[in-house]
Structures are given as C-alpha cells and as structure tokens.
Design a protein around this motif. Structure first.
Motif, short mmCIF file in Angstrom:
data_model
loop_
_atom_site.label_atom_id
_atom_site.label_comp_id
_atom_site.label_asym_id
_atom_site.label_seq_id
_atom_site.Cartn_x
_atom_site.Cartn_y
_atom_site.Cartn_z
N SER A 181 0.82 -1.22 0.00
CA SER A 181 0.00 0.00 0.00
C SER A 181 0.85 1.27 0.00
N GLU A 182 1.89 1.25 0.81
CA GLU A 182 2.77 2.42 0.87
C GLU A 182 3.49 2.61 -0.46
N GLY A 183 3.94 1.51 -1.03
CA GLY A 183 4.62 1.59 -2.32
C GLY A 183 3.71 2.09 -3.42
N LEU A 184 2.45 1.69 -3.37
CA LEU A 184 1.50 2.16 -4.38
C LEU A 184 1.38 3.68 -4.34
N VAL A 185 1.21 4.22 -3.14
CA VAL A 185 1.09 5.67 -3.01
C VAL A 185 2.37 6.35 -3.50
N THR A 186 3.49 5.79 -3.09
CA THR A 186 4.78 6.36 -3.50
C THR A 186 4.90 6.37 -5.02
N ALA A 187 4.51 5.26 -5.65
CA ALA A 187 4.62 5.16 -7.11
C ALA A 187 3.67 6.12 -7.81
N LEU A 188 2.43 6.19 -7.31
CA LEU A 188 1.47 7.10 -7.93
C LEU A 188 1.92 8.55 -7.80
N ARG A 189 2.42 8.89 -6.61
CA ARG A 189 2.85 10.28 -6.41
C ARG A 189 4.07 10.60 -7.27
N ALA A 190 4.98 9.65 -7.38
CA ALA A 190 6.15 9.87 -8.23
C ALA A 190 5.72 10.05 -9.69
N GLY A 191 4.74 9.26 -10.11
CA GLY A 191 4.23 9.41 -11.47
C GLY A 191 3.62 10.77 -11.70
N LEU A 192 2.82 11.22 -10.74
CA LEU A 192 2.20 12.55 -10.84
C LEU A 192 3.28 13.63 -10.92
N GLU A 193 4.26 13.54 -10.05
CA GLU A 193 5.32 14.55 -10.05
C GLU A 193 6.07 14.56 -11.38
N GLY A 194 6.24 13.37 -11.97
CA GLY A 194 6.88 13.31 -13.27
C GLY A 194 6.06 13.99 -14.35
N VAL A 195 4.76 13.76 -14.33
CA VAL A 195 3.88 14.39 -15.32
C VAL A 195 3.89 15.91 -15.16
N VAL A 196 3.82 16.35 -13.92
CA VAL A 196 3.82 17.80 -13.66
C VAL A 196 5.14 18.43 -14.13
N ALA A 197 6.24 17.75 -13.83
CA ALA A 197 7.54 18.28 -14.24
C ALA A 197 7.69 18.30 -15.75
N ARG A 198 7.19 17.27 -16.41
CA ARG A 198 7.31 17.18 -17.87
C ARG A 198 6.37 18.14 -18.58
N GLY A 199 5.12 18.21 -18.10
CA GLY A 199 4.12 18.99 -18.81
C GLY A 199 3.91 20.39 -18.30
N ARG A 200 4.51 20.70 -17.15
CA ARG A 200 4.34 22.05 -16.56
C ARG A 200 2.86 22.37 -16.37
N GLY B 239 -6.55 22.17 -12.96
CA GLY B 239 -7.30 23.30 -13.50
C GLY B 239 -6.89 23.68 -14.90
N ASP B 240 -5.82 23.05 -15.41
CA ASP B 240 -5.35 23.35 -16.76
C ASP B 240 -6.05 22.50 -17.82
N ALA B 241 -6.93 21.60 -17.40
CA ALA B 241 -7.62 20.68 -18.32
C ALA B 241 -6.62 19.74 -18.99
N THR B 242 -5.94 18.95 -18.16
CA THR B 242 -4.99 17.95 -18.64
C THR B 242 -5.16 16.68 -17.82
N MET B 243 -4.29 15.71 -18.08
CA MET B 243 -4.33 14.47 -17.31
C MET B 243 -4.05 14.69 -15.83
N ALA C 32 -8.81 25.10 -21.57
CA ALA C 32 -7.53 24.40 -21.64
C ALA C 32 -6.38 25.40 -21.65
N ARG C 33 -5.36 25.10 -20.84
CA ARG C 33 -4.22 26.01 -20.77
C ARG C 33 -2.91 25.34 -21.18
N LYS C 34 -3.00 24.09 -21.64
CA LYS C 34 -1.79 23.39 -22.09
C LYS C 34 -2.09 22.63 -23.38
N GLY C 35 -1.05 22.41 -24.17
CA GLY C 35 -1.19 21.60 -25.38
C GLY C 35 -1.96 22.30 -26.48
N ARG C 36 -2.29 21.51 -27.51
CA ARG C 36 -2.97 22.08 -28.68
C ARG C 36 -4.34 22.64 -28.30
#
Length: 207
Positions: A103-122, A126-130, A172-176
């Motif tokens: 359970s702890e690892g799941l949260v850690t993995a999901l949060r790391a994934g979110l942080e990666g998306v935020v870092a990559r996509g800026r 509220g920006d209407a993205t994933m 939408a505030r990001k992407g096409r």
C-alpha cells in the motif's frame, strides 16, 4: 495485501485491453481539440507493451513499469508518449528493487508518477490535462492507504473519473487545446479520460 510482479503484469494487460476498447472514444475526444490521434497512439503503445511482455518477464513491479515506460516513450506520438512514459518511469524508479508492491509503495509510485507528469508537462490542476485526473487519484489512494491496494485503486479510479469530468467546463491552458482558448470549454480532456481508464483497469485487476 501486496502485489507481486505477476499481479502488476496482469494489471498492465488489463490496461492494454481497456485502451484498445476505448481507442475510438479517446480519438473522438481528441478530434475537436487536438490531433485526433490520442486513442490510436495509446493503443499502439500498449499493443507494443503487450508484445514486449510476451518476450520478457521482469521479476519486479519496477521492472514491469519500466517496460511500460520505455515502450510508451518509443511508440506513442505527441505529448502522450513522453508524459505517460515519464509517469511510469518515475513510478518504477520510486519502487527500487522491491519484489512486492504494498500500500505504501503504491502511493509512492502514484505520487512519483504525478510529479513526473507535472515536471514534464508544466501543468497543474485546472489546466484541463491528465493532471486533473491523476492528482485527485493520488490523494484518494493516499487517503485509503489503510484499506489495502484494491480499495486504494478503486478510490483512485473513482477520483480520476471525477477529475476527468471536471475538465469539461475548463479552459484548456496546455497543449494544442490551449490554442482554442474559450472554445475548448465543453470538451472532456482525452488525456484525463485515458488516465481515468488506466486507473479503472488497474482497480478492476486488483479486485
């Protein structure tokens, strides 16, 4: 409850099946605000993931997530490949060489994934993205941490569904889609929808 690599592989196969069944829907969502290719791109990526899993058998959850990451990055065009690839790669890195996902690892993995998306996509909520689907999903999984992985993923999937729907009234505030300005209002973001679909597939596989 915790998950072995074989359980994670089953969840990934379930995700590929869901994407295949919803590829037309995802492309239709993308047509008025993007390149009209999100569903086909995601389906091509997950089809390639399945082909890779047929020839290799990672023995850790992280190893499996890394296969997904590298395959999506190489096979999925547009913004989706780098964003999803980064999410899965960050999740894999967060798990290290652990043989089981708890359970702890799941949260850690999901949060790391979110942080990666935020870092990559800026992008932010509220920006209407994933991010609008993934961010509340992470919070829901964390809130349900004491209930086990299946309950955590079910809560995450429910939150992702609601988060995806929340993109409909947004500008939408990001992407096409951002090129459309206020004309983007009224459209469900296809990336948010595919995020919700993936989390629902993971949740159903964990039941």
């Amino acid at each position: 409850m915790s998950c072995e690599a074989s359980d994670v592989a089953e969840a990934i196969r379930a995700a590929a099946d869901v994407i295949a069944r919803h590829r037309v829907e995802l492309t239709d969502l993308d047509r008025p605000i993007g390149d009209a290719d999100h569903g086909e791109n995601m389906n091509r990526g997950f089809t390639a993931v399945l082909a890779t899993l047929d020839t290799t058998a990672p023995t850790t959850p992280a190893g499996l997530l890394k296969v997904v990451a590298t395959t999506l990055i190489s096979k999925v065009g547009g913004a989706a490949g780098p964003l999803y690839g980064t999410a899965f790669l960050r999740a894999a890195t967060s798990l290290g060489q652990e043989s089981r996902l708890d359970s702890e690892g799941l949260v850690t993995a999901l949060r790391a994934g979110l942080e990666g998306v935020v870092a990559r996509g800026r992008a932010e909520v509220g920006d209407a993205t994933m991010v609008d689907a993934l961010s509340p999903a992470v919070e829901a999984a964390e809130a349900a941490k004491g209930e086990g992985i299946a309950a955590q993923l079910a809560a995450a999937a429910d939150a992702a569904d609601e988060g995806a729907q929340s993109t409909v009234p947004l500008v939408a505030r990001k992407g096409r889609a951002s090129y459309l300005g206020e004309r983007s209002i009224g459209h469900l973001d296809p990336g948010a929808r595919s995020t919700a679909l993936l989390l629902r597939a993971f949740a159903d596989a964990a039941r």
